[in-house]
Design a protein around this motif. Structure first.
Motif, mmCIF file in Angstrom:
data_model
loop_
_atom_site.group_PDB
_atom_site.id
_atom_site.type_symbol
_atom_site.label_atom_id
_atom_site.label_comp_id
_atom_site.label_asym_id
_atom_site.label_seq_id
_atom_site.Cartn_x
_atom_site.Cartn_y
_atom_site.Cartn_z
ATOM 1 N N ARG A 25 0.819 -1.218 0.000
ATOM 2 C CA ARG A 25 0.000 0.000 0.000
ATOM 3 C C ARG A 25 0.855 1.271 0.000
ATOM 4 N NH1 ARG A 25 -5.207 0.435 1.210
ATOM 5 N NH2 ARG A 25 -4.798 2.371 2.343
ATOM 6 N N ASP A 26 1.799 1.350 0.929
ATOM 7 C CA ASP A 26 2.513 2.605 1.142
ATOM 8 C C ASP A 26 3.667 2.814 0.163
ATOM 9 O OD1 ASP A 26 0.785 2.909 3.264
ATOM 10 O OD2 ASP A 26 2.212 2.143 4.744
ATOM 11 N N ARG A 27 4.400 1.748 -0.125
ATOM 12 C CA ARG A 27 5.569 1.896 -0.979
ATOM 13 C C ARG A 27 5.207 1.771 -2.464
ATOM 14 N NH1 ARG A 27 10.177 0.497 2.055
ATOM 15 N NH2 ARG A 27 11.416 0.807 0.174
ATOM 16 N N GLY A 29 1.909 1.831 -3.641
ATOM 17 C CA GLY A 29 0.713 2.594 -3.960
ATOM 18 C C GLY A 29 -0.471 1.767 -4.432
ATOM 19 N N LEU A 30 -0.467 0.469 -4.143
ATOM 20 C CA LEU A 30 -1.561 -0.401 -4.558
ATOM 21 C C LEU A 30 -2.586 -0.466 -3.431
ATOM 22 C CD1 LEU A 30 0.658 -3.111 -6.249
ATOM 23 C CD2 LEU A 30 -0.799 -1.435 -7.401
ATOM 24 N N THR A 31 -3.432 0.547 -3.377
ATOM 25 C CA THR A 31 -4.334 0.715 -2.239
ATOM 26 C C THR A 31 -5.582 -0.147 -2.317
ATOM 27 O OG1 THR A 31 -5.338 2.632 -3.337
ATOM 28 C CG2 THR A 31 -3.529 3.059 -1.801
ATOM 29 N N ARG A 180 -11.541 4.654 -4.167
ATOM 30 C CA ARG A 180 -10.693 5.325 -3.184
ATOM 31 C C ARG A 180 -11.488 5.621 -1.920
ATOM 32 N NH1 ARG A 180 -5.260 6.028 -3.882
ATOM 33 N NH2 ARG A 180 -5.242 8.257 -3.569
ATOM 34 N N ASP A 184 -7.049 5.738 1.776
ATOM 35 C CA ASP A 184 -6.207 5.663 0.583
ATOM 36 C C ASP A 184 -5.702 7.034 0.140
ATOM 37 O OD1 ASP A 184 -6.915 2.949 0.528
ATOM 38 O OD2 ASP A 184 -8.676 3.362 -0.720
ATOM 39 N N HIS A 186 -3.629 10.458 0.648
ATOM 40 C CA HIS A 186 -2.489 11.022 1.388
ATOM 41 C C HIS A 186 -2.149 12.396 0.815
ATOM 42 C CE1 HIS A 186 -1.783 7.191 3.411
ATOM 43 N NE2 HIS A 186 -2.008 6.629 2.244
ATOM 44 N N THR A 240 4.985 8.615 8.317
ATOM 45 C CA THR A 240 4.533 7.359 7.719
ATOM 46 C C THR A 240 3.897 6.490 8.795
ATOM 47 O OG1 THR A 240 6.589 6.132 8.115
ATOM 48 C CG2 THR A 240 6.460 7.454 6.097
#
Length: 267
Positions: A25-27, A29-31, A180, A184, A186, A240
C-alpha cells in the motif's frame, strides 16, 4: 530484495519483519489491498503469493523476496464481473479481499470440477476467512457460484446482454481496487496516526511520555482510569504509518494498577 507485483519486479529496501501490506500500500501505492483488522481475521488485505491467497497484514516482507504477488489491481477475472453483476458488495471496503480469494477458489473449482455449481458449503469454506460488515454474504455466494459455471467469462454468449451494466454504478471500481477511501488518500505534509492502548484491565494512568519530537494527544477520560485492555490512552503521529507504529511502541505509560474483575462470577 526483489519482489514481483502484478508482473512488475521491484527492488525494494525494507525491514524484513515489516508486514507486507505496508510495502504493497505505502511503498507501491496499490491501495486496493485494504488494511482493516491487522490480525489476519477479516481477509480485507488478501493477496496472491505465487497463486496462493494469503493475508498480507501478517505476512513479513521477507517472505516476498523472489515471489510473484498479485493484488486485486492485477486481476482480470470472471469473478470480478460476477461480483458486479450480482451486486455482491455494498460499501466495498472488504470486496478486494473477497475477490482475490474467490478468484483463486473459482480457478481451483473449475480445474477440478468443470463448469459446475459448487454447493454452499464449499463456497463458505473457501471464504471463511473473510468478513463483510455490510452483510452481503448471500449475493457473494451467488456471484462465486455463477463464476464457477462460466456465466461471467468474457466470451460467454449472454454476458454482454445480461451483465454489461451492473446494478451499482461504482461496482467496477470496487471490484478492481480502483475505488478510493479516506485511508487511501495522502496529502503532502499529512501525518499518520496510531493509538497507544492500555495493556492493563484496570489502572490509573500517570505520566505518558512519547519519543522526542513526536506529536502526542491525550485520549484518557478525566479521571485517567482505564477499565479494559485496549482502551485508548494516547495518539501519536508521524510522517509514515511505519514511523507512527514505532513511535507508539516507544511511548512509555505509567500504570498504577488496580484490582480487575475478569468475569461476571467475580463481579
Amino acid at each position: 530484495m526483489d519482489v514481483t507485483v502484478n508482473g512488475t519486479t521491484h527492488a525494494v529496501g525494507v525491514d524484513g519483519d515489516e508486514p507486507a501490506i505496508g510495502l504493497i500500500r505505502d511503498r507501491l501505492g496499490l491501495t486496493g489491498t485494504k488494511a482493516a483488522c491487522g490480525a489476519g481475521v477479516c481477509g480485507a488485505c488478501t493477496v496472491l503469493v505465487d497463486g496462493t491467497p494469503v493475508v498480507s497484514c501478517l505476512l513479513p516482507c521477507a517472505a516476498l523476496d523472489g515471489r510473484a504477488v498479485t493484488t486485486v489491481e492485477g486481476l482480470d477475472h470472471p469473478v470480478q464481473r460476477a461480483f458486479a453483476a450480482h451486486d455482491a458488495l455494498q460499501c466495498g471496503y472488504c470486496t478486494p479481499g473477497f475477490v482475490v480469494e474467490a478468484a483463486a477458489f473459482v480457478d481451483r473449482w473449475r480445474a477440478e470440477h468443470g463448469d459446475t455449481v459448487p454447493d454452499r458449503a464449499a463456497v463458505a469454506a473457501a471464504l471463511a476467512g473473510h468478513l463483510c460488515r455490510c452483510g452481503a454474504y448471500r449475493a457473494i455466494h451467488d456471484a462465486v457460484a455463477a463464476a464457477c459455471t462460466g456465466a461471467h467469462d468474457a466470451d460467454h454468449a449472454d454476458h454482454a446482454d445480461r451483465r454489461a451494466r451492473p446494478p451499482r454504478e461504482e461496482a467496477l471500481a470496487k471490484v478492481t481496487g480502483a475505488a478510493r477511501y479516506t485511508t487511501d488518500v495522502h496529502h503532502d505534509g499529512g501525518l499518520e496516526g496510531v493509538i497507544v492502548r492500555s495493556t492493563a484491565p484496570h489502572a490509573v494512568i500517570g505520566a505518558v511520555t512519547g519519543p522526542p519530537g513526536v506529536p502526542l494527544a491525550d485520549l484518557l477520560p478525566p479521571d485517567r482510569v482505564v477499565r479494559y485492555v485496549g482502551q485508548p490512552i494516547a495518539a501519536v503521529a508521524a510522517a509514515t504509518h511505519r514511523e507512527a507504529r514505532a513511535a507508539a511502541a516507544a511511548t512509555r505509560v505509567e500504570y498504577h494498577r488496580r484490582p480487575a474483575v475478569p468475569d461476571t462470577a467475580a463481579a
